[in-house]
Design a protein around this motif. Structure first.
Motif, short mmCIF file in Angstrom:
data_model
loop_
_atom_site.label_atom_id
_atom_site.label_comp_id
_atom_site.label_asym_id
_atom_site.label_seq_id
_atom_site.Cartn_x
_atom_site.Cartn_y
_atom_site.Cartn_z
N VAL A 33 -75.11 12.65 2.29
CA VAL A 33 -76.12 11.94 1.49
C VAL A 33 -75.74 11.96 0.02
CG1 VAL A 33 -78.53 11.97 0.75
CG2 VAL A 33 -77.97 12.34 3.15
N ARG A 34 -75.25 13.11 -0.45
CA ARG A 34 -74.84 13.22 -1.86
C ARG A 34 -73.71 12.25 -2.17
NH1 ARG A 34 -74.69 18.83 -1.32
NH2 ARG A 34 -72.49 18.83 -1.92
N GLN A 35 -72.75 12.18 -1.27
CA GLN A 35 -71.63 11.26 -1.49
C GLN A 35 -72.11 9.82 -1.57
OE1 GLN A 35 -68.53 11.54 1.42
NE2 GLN A 35 -67.26 9.97 0.48
N LEU A 36 -73.02 9.46 -0.65
CA LEU A 36 -73.55 8.10 -0.66
C LEU A 36 -74.34 7.83 -1.95
CD1 LEU A 36 -74.07 5.44 0.80
CD2 LEU A 36 -76.06 6.50 1.90
N LEU A 37 -75.17 8.80 -2.34
CA LEU A 37 -75.94 8.62 -3.57
C LEU A 37 -75.03 8.52 -4.80
CD1 LEU A 37 -78.94 11.09 -3.07
CD2 LEU A 37 -79.03 8.60 -3.13
N ASN A 38 -73.99 9.35 -4.84
CA ASN A 38 -73.06 9.30 -5.97
C ASN A 38 -72.37 7.94 -6.05
OD1 ASN A 38 -73.53 11.89 -6.96
ND2 ASN A 38 -72.01 12.81 -5.61
N GLU A 39 -71.98 7.41 -4.89
CA GLU A 39 -71.34 6.09 -4.88
C GLU A 39 -72.30 5.01 -5.35
OE1 GLU A 39 -70.00 5.59 -0.91
OE2 GLU A 39 -68.34 7.02 -1.08
N ARG A 40 -73.55 5.09 -4.88
CA ARG A 40 -74.53 4.08 -5.30
C ARG A 40 -74.86 4.22 -6.79
NH1 ARG A 40 -77.10 2.05 -0.67
NH2 ARG A 40 -75.42 1.80 0.88
N LEU A 41 -75.08 5.45 -7.24
CA LEU A 41 -75.41 5.66 -8.66
C LEU A 41 -74.24 5.25 -9.55
CD1 LEU A 41 -77.18 9.14 -8.44
CD2 LEU A 41 -78.26 6.95 -8.93
N SER A 42 -73.02 5.56 -9.11
CA SER A 42 -71.85 5.16 -9.88
C SER A 42 -71.75 3.65 -9.96
CB SER A 42 -70.58 5.75 -9.26
OG SER A 42 -69.43 5.32 -9.96
#
Length: 435
Positions: free
Chosen positions: A355-364
């Motif tokens: 989930v963190r990886q997905l959120l980081n990609e979206r936020l980035s």
């Protein structure tokens, strides 16, 4: 006067005072040494060395004073001076436009460019930081408190009726333009694929069985009403005259069916319900099917009903009142549940790398897009604000921030100049002795 200006002005004044005192001391020392050289000729060689140091200190102090002054203003006033000298005074006010553009470009290239933003976010686990922040009780309590204080004020400012009309108009239009058969089909697919319908059926059968077993009189009354509706009550009543209790046999048969369904996950009735659900899901996935058309027609008929629209508006008003009343309580249930939910979100983010990886990609991605779309506007805003500054105001701002250090350079000019002068005086004295 802002707090920042109030804190920097004393420092600026102190630096100016030190610089002025240092220059005056160098001038006074130089003048005194010239007098002493006349009074004590036998030590003139030593006095010349010291005098050279004082002269160099005066020159260094005056040179640095001039260099710093021309940054902000013209030290010559209206005195006639060569044009090339006048053109290199008031450097900051004269180049205000260039400074504005340079500052804006510097911010864009070093802070807001998509490449810089993306590189910065790649080296930062932003979602982990967010999760850790939300998981702390004091932080999620603070967020909840802000929501608890803000939402009632929003309701008071906007008004529940306006919110109701807004939701009614926008939601009704959205639903009217949406073919809900596809949405219903996907929801039914999710239910069937995750066996939610089996859980609901199991729970429903448990409740029905428990109710029938604990309410025998009410159950007989229901069967009596059912028989009357079906028109077979007289036959059932007649059968009871010859010792056949049709009501009880019907109830017993129903209970037996329910118990068999509860005991057998593969019961034919369960499978039939499953098959009916699958068939309905496929029909709703087809926009041209009769089931889809009936569902959409029913939706449109409901939306055209004034009673339904009034119900939506009234329900929204009641819901807003209930939310507002609950949030205003010291022991608000909504606020408590919201705080727990926020903390759980933070803990789930921390414990789930995917989930963190997905959120980081979206936020980035969002940050890069925002920087790409709005960096030019931010830079233009900065430049325009600097252009709008009055030259005097701009000078004051810059001088208040860095003027203290600049004027300390004047002190250094006096000290360094004096030291260099002493060194040169000693070298000259040594050369004179050698020759």
């Amino acid at each position: 006067m802002t707090t920042a200006e109030a804190s920097t002005i004393p420092s600026l004044q102190r630096s100016k005072r030190f610089a002025t005192i240092a220059l005056i001391m160098a001038v006074v020392t130089w003048l005194v040494l010239m007098v002493v050289a006349k009074l004590i000729p036998e030590y003139v060689w030593l006095i010349h060395i010291l005098m050279l140091g004082a002269e160099a200190g005066v020159v260094g102090g005056l040179a640095d004073w001039y260099a710093i002054t021309v940054l902000f203003r013209n030290p010559f006033g209206k005195m006639p001076i060569p044009k090339f000298m006048r053109d290199h005074t008031e450097i900051i006010p004269r180049n205000k436009a260039r400074i504005a553009e340079s500052m804006g470009r510097f911010v864009q290239e070093n802070f807001l460019s998509p490449q810089v933003v993306e590189k910065s976010l790649q080296s930062t686990d932003l979602s982990l930081a967010i999760g850790q922040w939300l998981a702390k009780p004091e932080n999620n309590a603070q967020v909840t408190q802000v929501i608890q204080q803000t939402v009632p004020k929003i309701f008071e400012f906007v008004g529940q009726e306006q919110i109701g009309r807004f939701i009614q108009n926008n939601s009704v239009q959205w639903v009217r333009n949406t073919q809900i058969n596809t949405l219903a089909s996907e929801m039914l697919r999710a239910v069937l694929e995750n066996d939610f319908h089996q859980d609901v059926l199991q729970r429903g059968l448990d409740v029905a069985h428990e109710w029938v077993m604990s309410h025998p009189e009410e159950t007989r009354q229901l069967t009596r009403t059912l028989f009357k509706e079906l028109g077979v009550w007289k036959l059932a009543k007649g059968a009871s005259w010859i010792g056949i209790d049709v009501q009880q046999r019907t109830i017993d048969s129903l209970v037996e069916r329910v118990e068999s369904m509860l005991a057998d996950p593969q019961h034919p009735w369960r499978q039939k319900i499953e098959a009916m659900g699958q068939q309905l899901m496929l029909q709703l996935a087809d926009d041209e099917s009769s089931a889809s058309q009936r569902l959409n027609s029913t939706k449109d008929a409901l939306l055209d009903s004034p009673q339904v629209l009034n119900f939506i508006s009234g329900a929204v008003v009641i819901l807003c009142d209930a939310i507002k009343a609950d949030l205003l309580k010291a022991d608000s249930g909504i606020a408590h549940n919201l705080r727990v939910a926020i903390q759980q979100v933070g803990e789930n983010i921390i414990s789930n790398p995917a989930v963190r990886q997905l959120l980081n990609e979206r936020l980035s991605g969002i940050a890069v897009n925002l920087s790409d779309q709005y960096s030019e506007k931010v830079i233009r805003f900065i430049s325009e604000r600097i252009h709008e500054w009055d030259s005097r105001e701009m000078i004051d701002k810059i001088e208040n921030e860095v003027g203290g250090d600049l004027h300390m350079i004047r002190v250094n000019g006096v000290v360094v100049g004096a030291f260099i002068g002493l060194v040169l005086g000693i070298i000259r004295a040594l050369v004179d002795v050698a020759l």
